[in-house]
Motif scaffolding. Sequence first.
Motif, PDB file in Angstrom:
ATOM      1  N   ARG A   1      38.193  34.406  50.738  1.00  0.00           N
ATOM      2  CA  ARG A   1      36.841  34.887  51.020  1.00  0.00           C
ATOM      3  C   ARG A   1      36.161  35.408  49.757  1.00  0.00           C
ATOM      4  N   ALA A   2      36.925  36.036  48.893  1.00  0.00           N
ATOM      5  CA  ALA A   2      36.365  36.525  47.639  1.00  0.00           C
ATOM      6  C   ALA A   2      35.858  35.371  46.774  1.00  0.00           C
TER       7      ALA A   2
ATOM      8  N   ASP B   1      35.314  30.413  53.755  1.00  0.00           N
ATOM      9  CA  ASP B   1      35.137  31.096  55.031  1.00  0.00           C
ATOM     10  C   ASP B   1      36.358  30.998  55.926  1.00  0.00           C
ATOM     11  N   ALA B   2      37.234  30.054  55.675  1.00  0.00           N
ATOM     12  CA  ALA B   2      38.420  29.868  56.502  1.00  0.00           C
ATOM     13  C   ALA B   2      39.579  29.430  55.629  1.00  0.00           C
TER      14      ALA B   2
ATOM     15  N   GLY C   1      38.339  26.163  54.036  1.00  0.00           N
ATOM     16  CA  GLY C   1      37.077  25.661  54.564  1.00  0.00           C
ATOM     17  C   GLY C   1      35.905  26.490  54.091  1.00  0.00           C
ATOM     18  N   LEU C   2      34.820  25.814  53.722  1.00  0.00           N
ATOM     19  CA  LEU C   2      33.607  26.486  53.269  1.00  0.00           C
ATOM     20  C   LEU C   2      32.467  26.086  54.198  1.00  0.00           C
TER      21      LEU C   2
ATOM     22  N   LYS D   1      36.320  26.541  42.842  1.00  0.00           N
ATOM     23  CA  LYS D   1      36.837  27.647  43.646  1.00  0.00           C
ATOM     24  C   LYS D   1      38.334  27.467  43.930  1.00  0.00           C
ATOM     25  N   LEU D   2      38.747  26.220  44.210  1.00  0.00           N
ATOM     26  CA  LEU D   2      40.159  25.944  44.456  1.00  0.00           C
ATOM     27  C   LEU D   2      41.004  26.279  43.237  1.00  0.00           C
ATOM     28  N   LYS D   3      40.517  25.930  42.064  1.00  0.00           N
ATOM     29  CA  LYS D   3      41.261  26.205  40.843  1.00  0.00           C
ATOM     30  C   LYS D   3      41.409  27.702  40.608  1.00  0.00           C
ATOM     31  N   GLU D   4      40.387  28.455  40.964  1.00  0.00           N
ATOM     32  CA  GLU D   4      40.472  29.910  40.800  1.00  0.00           C
ATOM     33  C   GLU D   4      41.567  30.485  41.692  1.00  0.00           C
TER      34      GLU D   4
END
Length: 361
Positions: free
Chosen positions: A6-7, A11-12, A67-68, A104-107
């Motif tokens: 979420r950060a 969302d999921a 999920g976004l 975002k996935l890499k983070e």
Amino acid sequence: MIDKARACGFDAAGITRPDATPETSERLARFIADGAHGDMDWLATTAGRRASPLALWPEARSVIMLGLNYGPDENPLAILAQRSKAAISVYAKGDDYHELIKKKLKEIARWLVATAGGDVKVFVDTAAVMEKPLAASAGLGWQGKHTNLVSRQYGSWLFLGSIFTTLDLPADAPVDDSCGSCRACLDICPTAAFPAPYRLDARRCISYLTIEHKGPIPREFRGAIGNRIYGCDDCLAVCPWNKFAQAGREAKLTARDSLRAPDLAELSGLDDARFRTLFAKSPVKRTGRDRFIRNVLIAIGNSGDSALAQEATRLLDDASPLVRGAAVWALSRLLPRAEFEKLRRDDGDATVNEEWAAAFG
């Protein structure tokens, strides 16, 4: 994990095992054997890797599915009544989600390695990963009768991404299929692309026809396409579970004002340079200008607006035979027979001449 997700804007989130969806291989094999993948040859050539995450990466022990939410802030079906306007799929009205989600996935992946160790690989859409079955197995939702993921919290509006890891993480439980006896998504499809619940024939799907299909759109589907020029949201938008959905919170995925209800007349005038400028950082750009204008001309032919005939007439001289052929069809729908006959010509392309012949057949 969910707090970190979420950060980072997701969302999921849920975790599954790489061997949790053994039925995927059989379903994919049937889909390809039926020829339901159409022009998407890459699905057949990568079927072996798609069959299981372990075929893609044997060392994987867990799959983290994320999920976004990209829920729209307006009814995606409303524009279908504005026949001189262009309907663009919700997911394509903002920036391309691929790079956004991969970042975002890499983070999260870096955080996971720093926190718990192990090796990781991240995937979003373009890789040989069957994301929807994995997301269902991880508890993000279930695959509805339209074959897309449905979430109790976000309806049909989730972009998916995955992180494969060598870590052995506790798996989440899947959720029950809650479609019940509902057939809304099946019944609304303009081209009858669902031969049965939970089965899709991509060759009849408007999203496939307007995005993936490279040649002329088959005549039998042109009228049903209406003003949809890139993708189709009908089966997603009609889902009753969307009553719990909410507008997405990622600003970069918000619909651009220029793409909410663009005029078909304006879009028909795009050359390659202007097309690339208008759709910079947009998934629409991947179709290329010629396929896009083909779609616009189909919508013009369906518009019932005779004023748009001048745009189609101009495109009879376009450099692309794909565009010229679509212009012939559009004019056959908009002009009185006598006016249309005056435009007939012998084109240098056999496919375009077939369009002329069919129009006068």
